[in-house]
Structures are given as structure tokens and as C-alpha cells.
Design an enzyme around this catalytic site. Structure first.
Site, PDB file in Angstrom:
ATOM      1  N   GLY A  55       0.850  -1.193   0.000  1.00 24.76           N
ATOM      2  CA  GLY A  55       0.000   0.000   0.000  1.00 24.76           C
ATOM      3  C   GLY A  55       0.880   1.234   0.000  1.00 24.76           C
ATOM      4  N   CYS A  82       5.346  -6.149   1.695  1.00 25.80           N
ATOM      5  CA  CYS A  82       5.680  -4.727   1.625  1.00 25.80           C
ATOM      6  C   CYS A  82       4.989  -3.937   2.757  1.00 25.80           C
ATOM      7  CB  CYS A  82       5.346  -4.178   0.240  1.00 25.80           C
ATOM      8  SG  CYS A  82       6.184  -2.610  -0.051  1.00 25.80           S
ATOM      9  N   TYR A  83       3.991  -3.117   2.432  1.00 33.43           N
ATOM     10  CA  TYR A  83       3.292  -2.394   3.503  1.00 33.43           C
ATOM     11  C   TYR A  83       2.734  -3.382   4.533  1.00 33.43           C
ATOM     12  CZ  TYR A  83       0.076   0.797   5.890  1.00 33.43           C
ATOM     13  OH  TYR A  83      -0.578   1.545   6.839  1.00 33.43           O
ATOM     14  N   HIS A 169       8.062  -7.706  -3.485  1.00 29.12           N
ATOM     15  CA  HIS A 169       6.769  -8.108  -4.062  1.00 29.12           C
ATOM     16  C   HIS A 169       6.893  -9.447  -4.789  1.00 29.12           C
ATOM     17  CE1 HIS A 169       4.502  -4.427  -3.279  1.00 29.12           C
ATOM     18  NE2 HIS A 169       5.656  -3.809  -3.441  1.00 29.12           N
ATOM     19  N   GLU A 171       4.591 -11.174  -5.915  1.00 32.48           N
ATOM     20  CA  GLU A 171       3.491 -11.339  -6.885  1.00 32.48           C
ATOM     21  C   GLU A 171       3.828 -10.821  -8.277  1.00 32.48           C
ATOM     22  OE1 GLU A 171       3.655  -9.309  -4.367  1.00 32.48           O
ATOM     23  OE2 GLU A 171       2.608  -7.417  -4.678  1.00 32.48           O
ATOM     24  N   ASP A 227     -17.091 -12.230 -21.847  1.00 32.20           N
ATOM     25  CA  ASP A 227     -17.747 -12.416 -20.555  1.00 32.20           C
ATOM     26  C   ASP A 227     -19.214 -12.824 -20.695  1.00 32.20           C
ATOM     27  OD1 ASP A 227     -15.305 -11.578 -19.678  1.00 32.20           O
ATOM     28  OD2 ASP A 227     -15.942  -9.542 -19.161  1.00 32.20           O
ATOM     29  N   LYS A 370     -10.057 -12.343 -15.698  1.00 40.42           N
ATOM     30  CA  LYS A 370     -10.288 -12.494 -17.141  1.00 40.42           C
ATOM     31  C   LYS A 370      -9.701 -13.801 -17.702  1.00 40.42           C
ATOM     32  CE  LYS A 370     -11.917 -10.457 -20.831  1.00 40.42           C
ATOM     33  NZ  LYS A 370     -13.200  -9.738 -20.875  1.00 40.42           N
TER      34      LYS A 370
END
Ligand code: XMP
Length: 514
Positions: A55, A82-83, A169, A171, A227, A370
């Protein structure tokens, strides 16, 4: 569904949806919640693990997002990123301060391989750092398990309480072994079995829809996009003829697209449902006559779409359920799930629910990203051509024609775009370019064809590469491919005597050419 689940608590960082996606790649179901979510609600979900995201704030400042320390006493493994890592230390009595050296970018990290977080990770590994605060002292009970040249605590753990803190990070793809670290957390430390699979999701969803709908009537607005198509097929498989799909052809689709939708969903297609195609081309063209301003065109198309749909819905009468193809990023970005409130209102056709007499909304894809929607589509047996369809704006070619929209201009841009797509596919570039299409400029200029002077339109070709559609770069389409496209468009599409390639990136341009 009693599914094992990991909860991501969102502190407003830019990579938060990525965290959830990476967890799901480990076959573990994962949901994002704002840091404002009450701990009782988190407990009630009975998660196998909790991840605190990054964040933009400093956790030692008074108004910064925080979380009750009770979270760390639940006996549920927690991983702070992180945060989230700094907050964990701050709340548990460690120290966080402004770092003497701000770290940003790919950074060499030295890890202690005895930590279960780093099982099978190289001793020296490249990670993505982005922080101006750092953990200057870990909380009691923690030991340092990674550091960098500038950051003494790149990771720390309290093995007994299963609390883990990572400053970088894992991710993002720049962290080379990040996925492995997240796998180690959710599958190793949290002990998740990894049973989240698309085939079981599809199967369970179909079962749930059947139970929910019972003998009820369901209405779905089908656009032909990924979608709504996946949602419609899922419903069709669950309840067959209780489903009615209304497909409004506004005459602004790509070449043959209306017929392709009909092939899949119409009476000759593989599904048993009620399919209504409304050929409303003329209606849209006449509403658009003389209109040149792009926002105005968007509004007219959006409003007319709702009017047409409303008329059809009236004929059908009251229904029990309305299907919407909402997907997880829509949920998170509209602020309902997580904390990062990027609202892309212009991307949604608003107002549909209001014009239908229905009791409840069904959103079968509400929890999918997605790429997962595409996987579900393949699982459901939807043709690849439809599943891997490029993003296409709701107002369609209406906004890819600069200036006034006419039937003639629609024909020109449809034909030019079809040639462009065909040649890109032939050159084997269709999977590697992010998004590409032809647009019609409003410029006419002098040319010569045979012995004749022409005064015709210029077509613009666009091709971009993009990670998230928020920024984009023009793709480097080989010159000979562009030349071939140019020559075919000029020879085959009446009314065009020039072809240009748009080099603009986003920003300052947009991806669309409107
Ligand atoms: P821009 O032009 O804003 O486009 O850079 C970013 C991405 O969004 C798509 N786009 C839309 N998608 N309805 C949609 O569903 C819309 O009104 C719309 N406008 C733009 C665009 O194709 C690109 O992928």
C-alpha cells in the site's frame, strides 16, 4: 461452496489483484477484502491463510490503514507483503522507519533457505523492491530470513505463530522465484490442498445455478464478448430453455461478428436456449446521423441499446433472474471487494437492470479474473475464436469511425479491419500483439488509381502491446506485413486510397482511435 480459501487483505497497493491471481495459480481459491473488513467477518470465512498486501502509506503515521493485532493471534498463517510486512511488525512491536536508502526495482536478495517460505528458492535471488520505509527492528519472536545490500530485513518469520513478512513483491513477475514463495506459503505453510480447478468450478457453478433458478425464467443480454458469452453458455448448460438470450446487433460489430454469435447461440448452434437477435442496425445509424462528437456517439449508442433491449424485455415480460457478465476485477475496481478504487465507468453499459422486470441478478463469473473466464470458456467447449476475442468497446465501430457514422463507413472499416486481422493471423502475430484493429479517419485526400484521380478516405491501422490496458506501446509490426495489409486494403476496399500506421503510445494517446 465449502471451498478452502485464502483471504487477501487489501491496503491499497497497485499489485493487489495480482496477489490473488498468483494464489489461484497455485490452485487455491482466493478473495480480496478491504482492510476495513471486520475481523469477525474474516473469521467467519474460516480462511486457511491470510495475505496482507502492499500500500502507498507509512504505517507509523496516525491516519494510515491498519488492522487489529488480534489477526495475528487467530492461529491462521499470515503473510505480509511490503506495507503488509511493515504493518505486521509495527502492530506487533517491531520498528518501521524511513529507510536511509530507498529501494526500487530488481534487487538481489539473500535468503535463508531454512525458512519454509524459501524452500527450493535460490540462495541469491532477484526480487522486485519498491519501498521508502523499512523494517529497522523485527518484533519479538521473529527472525530475519532475507536481506539485501541496503535492506537488513527483506523477510522475517515467526515460525511458531506462522507469521511471515516480506519486504519485496513476490506477486510481480520481476521477482524471479516469487510464485514459488507464494506457493510455499499457501500450499506449504497454510497446508492448502490445491483443489481449486476450473473444471470443478464450472461443474459446481452449473449445479448452483440449477438449484438457485429452479423452474424460473432467466434473461441474458448477450453482446458476443467473452464475458457475456461464457456466462450465457454456463446458464444454457444449467437450465437450457428457461434461458432467453437477447443479442442486439447495432450494426457496429466487426465483419461477420453478428452471424458468428448467431452460429453459436442461435437455433443451429449446440445449445438449447431461446435466442433473440434484434437487427437494429438502421435504428442506430439513423440516431447517429450527423453526430460527430465521440462522447455523444457513445451516449447515443448506450441509450439506444437500452431502449432496444427494453422493448424486447417488455415482450418477454417479467422474469425471475437477469444474468450479468460481471467479473472479479469489476467487483474489486468498483470498490466492493478491495481497496483500490479505479472506476472504469466508461467501459460499462449502465442502466440495463432498470429496464427489466426481474427479481434477482445472477453473476456466474463474479469471482473470476479475465484469464480464468477464458479457461472456463474453453472448459465449457466455447469455440476458441470467441474465447480469445480481443477487447472490443461496447459502442463498437461507432467510435472507430472518426466523425459521422454511416452505413457506408461501417462497411469500409469492417472490410479493412477484416483484411488487417487476416494478415496479422497469417503472419503468426495474432497471439503476440495485445490489441490491433483498423479505424477510419475522417480525412479524404487525393490519390491516383489506374489513370484516375481519387478523393478517398484514409484508414488508420493500430496495434499495441499492453500489460493492463492502462498504458500501451505501439507494436512493431514488420514492415512487409504492413505493406501487404496496405496494398490489400487499397485494392479490395472501395473508398480508401491511403493507409497509415498509428505509432502513438498511451499516454498520450488512448488505445482506441476515436
Ligand atoms: P482506451 O481507448 O481507453 O481503451 O485506451 C482501453 C481498453 O478498453 C477498451 N475500451 C472499451 N471496452 N467498452 C469496453 O468494454 C468501452 O466503451 C470501451 N472503450 C475502450 C479498449 O478497446 C482497450 O482495450
Amino acid at each position: 461452496m465449502n471451498q478452502e480459501k485464502v483471504i487477501v487483505i487489501d491496503f491499497g497497493g497497485q499489485y493487489n489483484q495480482l496477489v490473488a491471481r498468483r494464489v489461484r495459480e497455485c490452485n487455491v481459491y482466493c478473495e480480496i477484502y478491504s482492510y476495513k473488513t471486520d475481523i469477525e467477518q474474516i473469521k467467519a470465512m474460516n480462511p486457511k491463510g491470510i495475505i496482507l498486501t502492499g500500500g502507498p502509506n507509512s504505517c507509523y503515521e496516525a491516519d494510515s490503514p491498519t488492522y487489529t493485532s488480534e489477526l495475528f493471534d487467530l492461529g491462521i498463517p499470515v503473510l505480509g507483503l511490503c506495507y503488509g510486512a511493515q504493518l505486521m511488525m509495527h502492530v506487533l512491536g517491531g520498528k518501521v522507519a524511513k529507510a536511509p536508502v530507498r529501494e526500487y526495482g530488481k534487487t538481489e536478495v539473500y535468503v535463508d533457505k531454512t525458512s519454509p517460505l524459501f524452500a527450493d528458492v535460490s540462495e541469491t535471488t532477484i526480487c522486485w523492491m519498491s519501498h521508502f520505509d523499512y523494517i529497522s527492528k523485527v518484533a519479538d519472536g521473529f527472525r530475519i530470513v532475507a536481506h539485501t545490500a541496503d535492506c537488513p530485513v527483506a523477510a522475517a518469520e515467526n515460525g511458531a505463530k506462522k507469521l511471515y513478512a516480506i519486504q519485496f513483491h513476490p506477486e510481480v513477475l520481476h521477482t524471479k522465484e516469487g510464485s514459488k514463495m507464494l506457493y510455499n506459503f499457501v500450499r506449504g505453510i497454510c497446508g492448502c490442498a490445491g483443489t481449486w480447478r476450473m473444471d470443478s468450478f464450472v461443474e459446481n457453478s452449473i449445479k448452483e445455478i440449477r438449484e438457485k433458478v429452479g423452474g424460473g425464467k432467466v434473461l441474458c443480454a448477450l453482446s458476443g464478448g467473452v464475458d457475456s458469452s461464457v456466462a450465457a453458455v454456463m446458464l444454457a448448460k444449467a437450465i437450457g430453455e428457461q434461458l432467453t438470450c437477447v443479442f442486439v446487433d447495432h450494426g457496429l460489430l466487426r465483419k461477420n461478428e453478428g452471424d458468428e454469435v448467431e452460429e453459436v447461440f442461435g437455433p443451429n448452434g449446440p445449445y438449447e436456449l431461446n435466442f433473440i437477435r434484434v437487427n437494429a442496425q438502421e435504428r442506430f445509424y439513423s440516431k447517429l446521423a450527423g453526430v460527430t462528437e465521440p462522447e455523444r456517439k457513445r451516449k447515443i449508442i448506450g441509450e439506444e441499446f437500452i431502449r432496444v433491449f427494453e422493448e424486447e424485455a417488455k415482450k418477454i415480460g417479467a422474469v425471475d433472474f437477469l444474468v450479468q457478465g460481471t467479473i472479479y476485477p469489476d467487483v474489486v475496481e468498483s470498490g466492493l471487494g478491495g481497496e483500490s478504487a479505479v472506476i472504469k465507468s466508461h467501459h460499462n453499459v449502465g442502466g440495463l437492470p432498470d429496464c427489466v422486470d426481474f427479481k434477482e441478478i445472477i453473476e456466474p463469473l463474479r469471482n473470476l479474473f479475465k484469464d480464468e473466464v477464458r479457461k472456463a470458456g474453453l472448459e465449457l467447449g466455447i469455440p476458441e475464436k470467441l474465447v480469445f476475442r480481443q477487447p472490443f468497446p461496447g459502442p463498437g465501430l461507432g467510435i472507430r469511425i472518426i466523425g459521422e457514422v454511416t452505413a457506408e463507413k461501417v462497411r469500409i472499416v469492417q472490410d479493412a479491419d477484416a483484411i488487417y486481422r487476416e494478415e496479422i493471423a497469417k503472419a503468426g502475430l495474432d497471439k503476440s500483439i495485445g490489441q490491433y484493429f483498423a479505424a477510419l479517419t475522417n480525412m479524404r485526400s487525393v490519390g491516383v488509381m489506374g489513370d484516375e484521380r481519387t478523393y478517398d478516405y484514409a484508414v488508420a491501422l493500430r496495434a499495441v502491446n499492453t500489460v493492463d490496458f492502462m498504458t500501451a506501446e505501439a507494436a512493431e509490426v514488420p514492415f512487409e506485413v504492413l505493406q501487404r495489409v496496405m496494398s490489400r486494403i487499397i485494392n479490395e476496399v472501395r473508398g480508401v486510397n491511403r493507409v497509415m500506421y498509428d505509432l502513438t503510445s498511451k499516454p498520450p494517446g488512448t488505445i482506441e482511435f476515436e
